[in-house]
Scaffold this motif. Structure first.
Motif, short mmCIF file in Angstrom:
data_model
loop_
_atom_site.label_atom_id
_atom_site.label_comp_id
_atom_site.label_asym_id
_atom_site.label_seq_id
_atom_site.Cartn_x
_atom_site.Cartn_y
_atom_site.Cartn_z
N ARG A 374 -14.32 63.56 -15.33
CA ARG A 374 -15.72 63.42 -13.94
C ARG A 374 -15.88 61.68 -13.90
N ARG A 375 -15.51 61.25 -14.33
CA ARG A 375 -16.30 59.74 -14.09
C ARG A 375 -14.88 58.80 -13.02
N LEU A 376 -13.45 60.20 -13.33
CA LEU A 376 -12.25 59.41 -12.57
C LEU A 376 -12.08 60.37 -12.23
N PRO A 377 -12.83 61.28 -10.76
CA PRO A 377 -12.78 62.32 -9.56
C PRO A 377 -11.47 61.32 -9.17
N GLY A 378 -10.20 63.35 -9.36
CA GLY A 378 -9.06 62.42 -8.93
C GLY A 378 -8.01 62.46 -9.16
N LEU A 379 -8.27 62.20 -11.00
CA LEU A 379 -7.56 61.66 -11.88
C LEU A 379 -5.73 62.27 -11.58
N ARG A 380 -4.70 61.46 -11.41
CA ARG A 380 -3.40 61.54 -11.32
C ARG A 380 -2.68 60.80 -12.86
N VAL A 381 -2.29 61.75 -13.33
CA VAL A 381 -1.17 60.90 -13.94
C VAL A 381 0.33 60.32 -13.25
N GLU A 382 0.94 59.57 -13.26
CA GLU A 382 2.04 58.74 -12.67
C GLU A 382 3.18 58.95 -13.57
N GLY A 383 4.14 59.55 -12.68
CA GLY A 383 5.31 59.22 -13.60
C GLY A 383 5.47 60.11 -14.81
N ASP A 384 6.91 60.44 -15.31
CA ASP A 384 7.12 61.64 -16.06
C ASP A 384 6.49 61.18 -17.37
N PRO A 385 6.53 62.36 -18.64
CA PRO A 385 6.26 61.33 -19.36
C PRO A 385 7.23 60.74 -20.69
N GLU A 386 6.45 59.84 -21.75
CA GLU A 386 7.97 59.41 -22.59
C GLU A 386 7.39 58.94 -23.59
N TYR A 387 8.07 60.01 -24.83
CA TYR A 387 7.39 60.25 -26.02
C TYR A 387 7.94 60.17 -27.57
N LEU A 388 7.49 59.43 -27.79
CA LEU A 388 8.40 58.54 -29.23
C LEU A 388 9.15 59.80 -29.92
N PRO A 389 10.05 58.61 -30.31
CA PRO A 389 10.78 60.44 -31.00
C PRO A 389 10.82 60.26 -32.16
N THR A 390 10.12 60.78 -32.34
CA THR A 390 10.18 61.62 -33.44
C THR A 390 9.62 62.78 -33.87
N ILE A 391 9.78 63.42 -35.54
CA ILE A 391 9.76 64.80 -35.11
C ILE A 391 8.47 65.89 -35.57
N ALA A 392 7.62 64.90 -36.06
CA ALA A 392 6.34 65.49 -36.45
C ALA A 392 5.23 65.68 -34.85
N SER A 393 5.40 64.57 -34.33
CA SER A 393 4.29 64.34 -33.34
C SER A 393 4.57 64.43 -31.96
N ARG A 394 3.36 64.77 -31.31
CA ARG A 394 3.68 64.47 -30.34
C ARG A 394 2.81 63.48 -29.67
N ALA A 395 3.83 62.62 -28.88
CA ALA A 395 2.89 61.19 -29.10
C ALA A 395 3.37 60.12 -27.92
N GLN A 396 2.49 59.79 -27.18
CA GLN A 396 2.67 59.14 -25.31
C GLN A 396 2.46 58.46 -25.54
N THR A 397 3.75 57.80 -25.17
CA THR A 397 3.72 55.80 -24.85
C THR A 397 2.64 55.49 -23.82
N SER A 398 2.59 56.12 -23.67
CA SER A 398 1.37 55.19 -22.22
C SER A 398 0.96 56.47 -21.27
N LEU A 399 0.04 56.56 -20.57
CA LEU A 399 -0.58 58.02 -19.81
C LEU A 399 -1.10 56.79 -18.73
N PRO A 400 0.24 56.41 -17.60
CA PRO A 400 -0.14 55.94 -16.36
C PRO A 400 -1.58 57.01 -15.10
N VAL A 401 -2.22 56.55 -14.89
CA VAL A 401 -2.99 56.74 -13.87
C VAL A 401 -3.37 55.90 -12.84
N THR A 402 -3.97 57.17 -11.95
CA THR A 402 -4.61 56.20 -10.65
C THR A 402 -5.53 57.75 -10.10
N HIS A 403 -7.09 56.92 -9.58
CA HIS A 403 -7.70 58.16 -9.75
C HIS A 403 -8.42 57.29 -7.84
#
Length: 412
Positions: A374-403
């Motif tokens: 709602r507060r960041l209209p046109g929210l877009r994630v930039e670039g491909d995701p980078e995940y921590l190399p773990t078995i159990a969790s799906r954790a992104q190291t960062s989430l770069p965005v524009t809006h």
């Protein structure tokens, strides 16, 4: 030509796209022995749900690892010793008692009544994100929010929030099964963090025993009789578990939901414009890109599964990322369907070990995602995701965005 099955969940390909790896296993070998992990990989929805109820599969999975170790005095062993007392890695009857006392405290907290406070915290974080021209939503919103909420629930002073976040990070180095490129000193760092955290919570427990308040820690102290109430060590372990599980899971849930929903601008705008769709959108995000990929069980009794003999002393990896996209359970399993029946997924597990903080995680994720759209209209994630190399969790190291900025006349 023999099909090569994805055997290692820590390859770069499997870390980047665990769902594709799980899909191949689910279709061709849904109960697959992995030499890389020395564990059975189970990917079908019905099999995973049955495993949650199977007494041959134990959640008490840390102590057996400790018993097999040949260096009982090193940092790794001491970290495992501290984690082994957590409720999530115990079985009945110990688990039943801990769960009852913790569950009563959660009820006293009236989680649903915290929505206004969580909304205020999200708005404060988004205000700061906009004021600072922030670009990383993990650092700006998804990461700090759950740490603040858990700190407040436990009655910790606001000035200690950053320490909570640091301790959670140290624990994540070992709790989720890091890949080979993880820092070699992770167990030493985790031990230092655990010991510092234990000392902190021990002081907080002593304070709340003397001067109870309306927080969750005070509720856990006051619950139960003198005979079955939580000891100081158990209270410290419960605080550590609530901090770690509540922080990591919710951070990942928020970040993954934002990435999923903004990948389709039409879907993003539809959810933004209709608040009633935020909840089903979050449930679909939990199903499709849930914060936990794998739950681990220890085999305590031989049994058969799809023609395989699962033997005592082996490990079983329950791939939630495979089960939650099983076409035998979900129509069009890889698509976001906002009309899908709610809460049929198992992103938070099921049965006696279902996540005790699932309601809180859902509320935080729903409020954070709805507010960001709602507060960041046109929210877009930039670039491909980078995940921590773990078995159990799906954790992104960062989430770069524009809006596109805050609409005129809109402050919330």
């Amino acid at each position: 030509m023999t099909l090569e099955l994805p055997d290692d969940l820590l390859t770069p390909e499997a870390v980047r796209d665990p769902d594709a790896a799980a899909a191949v296993l689910r279709a061709h070998d849904p109960v697959h022995w992995s030499p890389a992990h020395r564990a059975w990989l189970v990917t079908r929805f019905d099999d995973v749900v049955a495993a949650f109820r199977n007494p041959a599969l134990s959640s008490d999975r840390v102590r057996p690892v400790m018993q097999r170790r040949t260096q009982p005095a090193d940092a790794t062993h001491r970290v495992l010793g501290l984690i082994s007392e957590w409720m999530v890695v115990t079985d009945p009857p110990a688990h039943t008692r801990l769960r009852r006392l913790a569950g009563a405290a959660f009820k006293q907290q009236q989680i649903a009544a915290m929505e206004d406070r969580i909304q205020a915290l999200v708005d404060e974080l988004v205000d700061a994100f906009l004021a600072d021209d922030g670009t990383d939503l993990v650092a700006g919103v998804a990461y700090p929010l759950p740490a603040i909420v858990i700190a407040e629930m436990l009655g910790a002073p606001p000035r200690d929030r950053d320490r909570f976040r640091e301790w959670s990070d140290e624990l994540a180095l070992v709790a989720f099964g890091a890949g080979g490129d993880a820092r070699p000193d992770r167990h030493e760092r985790a031990l230092r963090g655990l010991e510092e955290m234990a000392g902190y919570f021990r002081e907080l427990v002593a304070h709340r025993r003397h001067d109870p308040g309306g927080d969750m820690l005070s509720a856990m102290i006051s619950d139960g009789t003198e005979q079955d109430g939580l000891s100081d060590d158990e209270l410290v372990g419960m605080c550590a578990l609530l901090l770690f599980a509540g922080h990591e899971t919710t951070t990942n849930a928020i970040a993954n939901a934002v990435r999923l929903l903004t990948a389709d601008p039409a879907l993003r705008d539809r959810v933004r414009d209709d608040p009633a769709l935020v909840n089903p959108a979050v449930e679909e995000a939990l199903r499709l890109v849930g914060p936990i990929k794998v739950l681990v069980r220890w085999v305590v009794e031989d049994h058969e599964l799809r023609g395989h003999t699962i033997r005592q002393g082996e490990r079983v990896y329950l791939l939630l990322c495979g089960a939650n996209r099983d076409p035998e359970r979900f129509a069009d399993p890889d698509t976001v369907d906002l009309a899908r029946e709610r809460a049929t997924h198992i992103a938070f597990g099921r049965g006696i070990h279902a996540c005790i903080g699932a309601q809180l995680a859902r509320i935080e994720t729903r409020i954070a995602v709805g507010t960001l759209l709602r507060r960041l209209p046109g929210l877009r994630v930039e670039g491909d995701p980078e995940y921590l190399p773990t078995i159990a969790s799906r954790a992104q190291t960062s989430l770069p965005v524009t809006h596109d900025g805050v609409p005129a006349g809109t402050t919330r």
